[in-house]
Design a protein around this motif. Sequence first.
Motif, mmCIF file in Angstrom:
data_model
loop_
_atom_site.group_PDB
_atom_site.id
_atom_site.type_symbol
_atom_site.label_atom_id
_atom_site.label_comp_id
_atom_site.label_asym_id
_atom_site.label_seq_id
_atom_site.Cartn_x
_atom_site.Cartn_y
_atom_site.Cartn_z
ATOM 1 N N LEU A 131 -11.792 22.745 -4.014
ATOM 2 C CA LEU A 131 -10.787 23.539 -4.727
ATOM 3 C C LEU A 131 -11.294 23.925 -6.109
ATOM 4 O O LEU A 131 -11.152 25.059 -6.548
ATOM 5 N N ARG A 152 -12.414 17.423 -1.052
ATOM 6 C CA ARG A 152 -11.419 18.498 -1.048
ATOM 7 C C ARG A 152 -11.140 18.959 -2.469
ATOM 8 O O ARG A 152 -11.045 20.155 -2.737
ATOM 9 N N TYR A 153 -11.035 17.984 -3.371
ATOM 10 C CA TYR A 153 -10.822 18.309 -4.785
ATOM 11 C C TYR A 153 -11.967 19.184 -5.294
ATOM 12 O O TYR A 153 -11.737 20.214 -5.928
ATOM 13 N N LEU A 177 -10.891 12.995 0.182
ATOM 14 C CA LEU A 177 -10.021 13.497 -0.894
ATOM 15 C C LEU A 177 -10.830 14.127 -2.015
ATOM 16 O O LEU A 177 -10.518 15.220 -2.484
ATOM 17 N N ASP A 178 -11.891 13.427 -2.408
ATOM 18 C CA ASP A 178 -12.683 13.939 -3.520
ATOM 19 C C ASP A 178 -13.412 15.226 -3.140
ATOM 20 O O ASP A 178 -13.474 16.161 -3.925
ATOM 21 N N PHE A 189 -12.138 23.149 4.751
ATOM 22 C CA PHE A 189 -11.133 22.422 3.973
ATOM 23 C C PHE A 189 -10.165 21.693 4.901
ATOM 24 O O PHE A 189 -9.913 20.490 4.751
ATOM 25 N N ARG A 224 -9.514 17.633 5.700
ATOM 26 C CA ARG A 224 -8.185 17.038 5.649
ATOM 27 C C ARG A 224 -7.938 16.111 6.845
ATOM 28 O O ARG A 224 -7.349 15.039 6.706
#
Lengths: 169, 169
Positions: B86, B82-83, B79-80, B68, B72
């Motif tokens: 999560l 990482r989304y 970004l996607d 993760f 970053r």
Amino acid sequence: MSYSIGQVAEKLGITIDTIRYYDKSGLLPFVKRNEIGRREFTDNDLHLMRTIVCLKNAGVSITDIASFISLRLDGDDTLDQRYQLLKAHEQDLQQQITDLQDTMSYLRFKEWYYETATEAGHEDIHFVPGTNEVKPELDQEYDAHLKTTDQLDELARFANVKDYRLRKN
Amino acid sequence: MSYSIGQVAEKLGITIDTIRYYDKSGLLPFVKRNEIGRREFTDNDLHLMRTIVCLKNAGVSITDIASFISLRLDGDDTLDQRYQLLKAHEQDLQQQITDLQDTMSYLRFKEWYYETATEAGHEDIHFVPGTNEVKPELDQEYDAHLKTTDQLDELARFANVKDYRLRKN
DNA sequence: ATATATGCTGGAGCTGACTTCAGGACAAGC
DNA sequence: GCTTGTCCTGAAGTCAGCTCCAGCATATAT
């Protein structure tokens, strides 16, 4: 009717090695052996082992489960001790659940963060302009989140209490 | 304004050694050093570390947290990803919470078992007369329990969904 | 009668997440 | 200039909870 270690492993969804490990660790003193030294599990053994697996899932350590089992062997004098032990672990468990729910709400907040950032195409919509620092007001956004889950939690607690009273009457 | 490793440990409620261990494990590539090689943490670093601690609390492994963090560093393109990461862990977490709630209801059942047995003074009120086996109908009692918590869970899910929609609008 | 499956034991090995240790650098107060 | 406090590193140690292995016994199927 009795079951072999393999059948029990299947039924409980754990491995044979784990069962043997539990036995070694003193969790299964009640399991009998047949003439040639193999373990033979009764339905009642299975019942107890489900409790063990459940306690394990609740994060109770092997050592603590062993004390519980050993209390059981000591008979009716230990009924209240066993009750107290479970009660203590219930508190523990409730704490774990609450912690996970808090974590969940933080995750939801972070998801929102990345969702909005993805829509915008760049992360800096959450930064203080000209820096790489996250905007301070995001902490408030997070706080607002925590609050909604707290309410949820209270709701759940209320429902639990109701459930508990229903059972007692 | 920056903080020493000791101050950060204090603030986050973890030990200095744990922070160093996290750094070794690649969780803190963003932390800068001063002239004499000591770590200096910014407010933003703290922010990120809170996320790390939170993911750890959610049961995410060090290795997964490291990916993760490394995403970053790769900037907005991730970004996607990482989304999604999560989101996946949210599912995981929801499962954990549900499991713990099931365990909780089993514990409650067992407490009832010992409470009533303590009142009666002996455990055999739950046994098939003349044996050491637990009465089969107790499984139904347990099932009934599970059902009430399932309802609770649905309630919670409903509340979560509502919460989620509120946030999106 | 032989192959395959299942079981047994003691003990070694593994993984994850730290935790401790040895040996040393620098900074501040007295 | 010495003590105290905080920091650094690499490497070893610890703990829980399995997991695997060697070497052997028994049971079932062909």
